[in-house]
Design a protein around this motif. Structure first.
Motif, PDB file in Angstrom:
ATOM      1  N   GLN A  73     -27.542 -81.166-124.666  1.00  0.00           N
ATOM      2  CA  GLN A  73     -27.664 -80.967-126.196  1.00  0.00           C
ATOM      3  C   GLN A  73     -26.576 -81.828-126.844  1.00  0.00           C
ATOM      4  O   GLN A  73     -25.616 -82.379-126.257  1.00  0.00           O
ATOM      5  N   PRO A  74     -27.063 -82.227-128.137  1.00  0.00           N
ATOM      6  CA  PRO A  74     -26.078 -83.288-128.867  1.00  0.00           C
ATOM      7  C   PRO A  74     -24.853 -82.563-129.040  1.00  0.00           C
ATOM      8  O   PRO A  74     -23.789 -83.574-128.981  1.00  0.00           O
ATOM      9  N   ASP A  75     -24.374 -81.285-129.059  1.00  0.00           N
ATOM     10  CA  ASP A  75     -22.963 -80.887-129.134  1.00  0.00           C
ATOM     11  C   ASP A  75     -22.303 -80.977-127.808  1.00  0.00           C
ATOM     12  O   ASP A  75     -20.845 -81.234-127.604  1.00  0.00           O
ATOM     13  N   HIS A  76     -22.962 -80.729-126.813  1.00  0.00           N
ATOM     14  CA  HIS A  76     -22.481 -81.127-125.364  1.00  0.00           C
ATOM     15  C   HIS A  76     -21.962 -82.857-125.252  1.00  0.00           C
ATOM     16  O   HIS A  76     -21.020 -82.672-124.754  1.00  0.00           O
ATOM     17  N   VAL A  77     -22.952 -83.409-125.687  1.00  0.00           N
ATOM     18  CA  VAL A  77     -22.640 -84.919-125.460  1.00  0.00           C
ATOM     19  C   VAL A  77     -21.181 -85.135-126.448  1.00  0.00           C
ATOM     20  O   VAL A  77     -20.414 -86.040-125.865  1.00  0.00           O
ATOM     21  N   SER A  78     -21.089 -84.646-127.285  1.00  0.00           N
ATOM     22  CA  SER A  78     -19.881 -84.775-128.401  1.00  0.00           C
ATOM     23  C   SER A  78     -18.824 -84.355-127.636  1.00  0.00           C
ATOM     24  O   SER A  78     -17.579 -84.900-127.655  1.00  0.00           O
ATOM     25  N   GLU A  79     -18.980 -83.122-126.982  1.00  0.00           N
ATOM     26  CA  GLU A  79     -17.690 -82.566-126.400  1.00  0.00           C
ATOM     27  C   GLU A  79     -17.322 -83.399-125.116  1.00  0.00           C
ATOM     28  O   GLU A  79     -16.368 -83.542-124.900  1.00  0.00           O
ATOM     29  N   VAL A 109     -17.836 -86.709-124.617  1.00  0.00           N
ATOM     30  CA  VAL A 109     -17.007 -88.017-125.271  1.00  0.00           C
ATOM     31  C   VAL A 109     -15.687 -87.702-125.785  1.00  0.00           C
ATOM     32  O   VAL A 109     -14.810 -88.392-125.375  1.00  0.00           O
ATOM     33  N   GLN A 110     -15.552 -86.191-126.284  1.00  0.00           N
ATOM     34  CA  GLN A 110     -14.160 -86.081-126.647  1.00  0.00           C
ATOM     35  C   GLN A 110     -13.074 -85.985-125.230  1.00  0.00           C
ATOM     36  O   GLN A 110     -12.154 -86.265-125.264  1.00  0.00           O
ATOM     37  N   MET A 111     -13.628 -85.375-124.478  1.00  0.00           N
ATOM     38  CA  MET A 111     -13.102 -84.850-123.094  1.00  0.00           C
ATOM     39  C   MET A 111     -12.980 -86.383-122.469  1.00  0.00           C
ATOM     40  O   MET A 111     -11.559 -86.718-121.968  1.00  0.00           O
ATOM     41  N   ALA A 112     -13.870 -87.316-122.403  1.00  0.00           N
ATOM     42  CA  ALA A 112     -13.535 -88.500-121.792  1.00  0.00           C
ATOM     43  C   ALA A 112     -12.622 -89.332-122.461  1.00  0.00           C
ATOM     44  O   ALA A 112     -11.605 -90.051-121.755  1.00  0.00           O
ATOM     45  N   SER A 153      -9.846 -85.147-116.626  1.00  0.00           N
ATOM     46  CA  SER A 153     -10.445 -86.166-115.389  1.00  0.00           C
ATOM     47  C   SER A 153     -11.819 -86.133-115.329  1.00  0.00           C
ATOM     48  O   SER A 153     -12.485 -85.229-116.059  1.00  0.00           O
ATOM     49  N   PHE A 154     -12.474 -87.131-114.705  1.00  0.00           N
ATOM     50  CA  PHE A 154     -13.723 -86.996-114.544  1.00  0.00           C
ATOM     51  C   PHE A 154     -14.345 -85.944-113.832  1.00  0.00           C
ATOM     52  O   PHE A 154     -15.221 -85.167-113.874  1.00  0.00           O
ATOM     53  N   ALA A 155     -13.346 -85.370-112.867  1.00  0.00           N
ATOM     54  CA  ALA A 155     -13.695 -84.154-111.964  1.00  0.00           C
ATOM     55  C   ALA A 155     -14.024 -82.989-113.026  1.00  0.00           C
ATOM     56  O   ALA A 155     -14.837 -82.313-112.668  1.00  0.00           O
ATOM     57  N   ASP A 156     -13.011 -82.637-113.797  1.00  0.00           N
ATOM     58  CA  ASP A 156     -13.021 -81.618-114.850  1.00  0.00           C
ATOM     59  C   ASP A 156     -14.580 -81.836-115.783  1.00  0.00           C
ATOM     60  O   ASP A 156     -15.094 -80.538-115.759  1.00  0.00           O
ATOM     61  N   ILE A 157     -14.782 -82.587-115.935  1.00  0.00           N
ATOM     62  CA  ILE A 157     -16.294 -83.380-116.685  1.00  0.00           C
ATOM     63  C   ILE A 157     -17.465 -82.710-115.763  1.00  0.00           C
ATOM     64  O   ILE A 157     -18.259 -81.964-116.422  1.00  0.00           O
ATOM     65  N   GLU A 158     -17.142 -83.272-114.593  1.00  0.00           N
ATOM     66  CA  GLU A 158     -18.206 -82.971-113.800  1.00  0.00           C
ATOM     67  C   GLU A 158     -18.357 -81.457-113.229  1.00  0.00           C
ATOM     68  O   GLU A 158     -19.421 -80.796-113.186  1.00  0.00           O
ATOM     69  N   ARG A 159     -17.362 -80.686-113.362  1.00  0.00           N
ATOM     70  CA  ARG A 159     -17.164 -79.505-113.004  1.00  0.00           C
ATOM     71  C   ARG A 159     -17.866 -78.694-114.090  1.00  0.00           C
ATOM     72  O   ARG A 159     -18.531 -77.706-113.823  1.00  0.00           O
ATOM     73  N   GLU A 160     -17.632 -78.911-115.307  1.00  0.00           N
ATOM     74  CA  GLU A 160     -18.111 -78.355-116.550  1.00  0.00           C
ATOM     75  C   GLU A 160     -19.548 -78.485-116.883  1.00  0.00           C
ATOM     76  O   GLU A 160     -20.123 -77.789-117.392  1.00  0.00           O
ATOM     77  N   VAL A 203     -20.930 -90.446-116.799  1.00  0.00           N
ATOM     78  CA  VAL A 203     -19.787 -90.284-118.019  1.00  0.00           C
ATOM     79  C   VAL A 203     -19.699 -91.691-118.387  1.00  0.00           C
ATOM     80  O   VAL A 203     -19.833 -92.002-119.847  1.00  0.00           O
ATOM     81  N   LYS A 204     -19.507 -92.641-117.643  1.00  0.00           N
ATOM     82  CA  LYS A 204     -19.202 -94.236-118.047  1.00  0.00           C
ATOM     83  C   LYS A 204     -20.580 -94.756-118.864  1.00  0.00           C
ATOM     84  O   LYS A 204     -20.370 -95.213-119.823  1.00  0.00           O
ATOM     85  N   ALA A 205     -21.673 -94.222-118.499  1.00  0.00           N
ATOM     86  CA  ALA A 205     -22.878 -94.500-119.129  1.00  0.00           C
ATOM     87  C   ALA A 205     -22.988 -94.047-120.416  1.00  0.00           C
ATOM     88  O   ALA A 205     -23.376 -94.758-121.433  1.00  0.00           O
ATOM     89  N   LEU A 206     -22.800 -92.989-120.450  1.00  0.00           N
ATOM     90  CA  LEU A 206     -22.781 -92.061-121.668  1.00  0.00           C
ATOM     91  C   LEU A 206     -21.444 -92.752-122.702  1.00  0.00           C
ATOM     92  O   LEU A 206     -22.378 -92.854-123.778  1.00  0.00           O
ATOM     93  N   MET A 207     -20.604 -92.974-122.239  1.00  0.00           N
ATOM     94  CA  MET A 207     -19.696 -93.497-123.084  1.00  0.00           C
ATOM     95  C   MET A 207     -20.125 -94.901-123.693  1.00  0.00           C
ATOM     96  O   MET A 207     -19.753 -95.342-124.683  1.00  0.00           O
ATOM     97  N   ARG A 208     -20.826 -95.655-122.581  1.00  0.00           N
ATOM     98  CA  ARG A 208     -21.193 -97.049-123.018  1.00  0.00           C
ATOM     99  C   ARG A 208     -22.247 -96.926-124.123  1.00  0.00           C
ATOM    100  O   ARG A 208     -22.407 -97.809-125.127  1.00  0.00           O
ATOM    101  N   ASP A 209     -22.924 -95.923-123.932  1.00  0.00           N
ATOM    102  CA  ASP A 209     -24.094 -95.702-124.966  1.00  0.00           C
ATOM    103  C   ASP A 209     -23.745 -95.148-126.312  1.00  0.00           C
ATOM    104  O   ASP A 209     -24.235 -95.684-127.338  1.00  0.00           O
ATOM    105  N   LYS A 210     -22.593 -94.322-126.366  1.00  0.00           N
ATOM    106  CA  LYS A 210     -22.206 -93.625-127.423  1.00  0.00           C
ATOM    107  C   LYS A 210     -20.940 -94.464-128.379  1.00  0.00           C
ATOM    108  O   LYS A 210     -20.776 -94.204-129.493  1.00  0.00           O
TER     109      LYS A 210
END
Length: 71
Positions: A8-14, A16-19, A25-32, A40-47
């Motif tokens: 969802q768009p709000d999750h994408v925003s969260e 990006v902020q976490m990254a 860490s990337f592990a925290d983002i993967e867990r959540e 995450v890197k691809a998402l950041m490259r896109d956003k």
């Protein structure tokens, strides 16, 4: 693992902020959210703008060289 386009768009925003945070860490983002480091890197490259993405990657890489468990 989830795909970035399934989020969802709000999750994408969260994600990006976490990254962008130096304290998450990337592990925290993967867990959540179920996104791996490459996703995450691809998402950041896109956003983010190209220059912002390069600056972020350089910062993550520099911190990663100094700390064993950083992004």
């Amino acid at each position: 693992m989830k795909k970035a386009q399934d989020l969802q768009p709000d999750h994408v925003s969260e994600i990006v902020q976490m990254a962008l945070s130096d304290h998450v860490s990337f592990a925290d983002i993967e867990r959540e959210y179920g996104l791996g480091e490459k996703q995450v890197k691809a998402l950041m490259r896109d956003k983010l703008k190209t220059g912002s993405y390069r600056t972020w990657r350089k910062r993550v890489r520099t911190f990663g060289d100094r700390r064993a468990h950083y992004k």
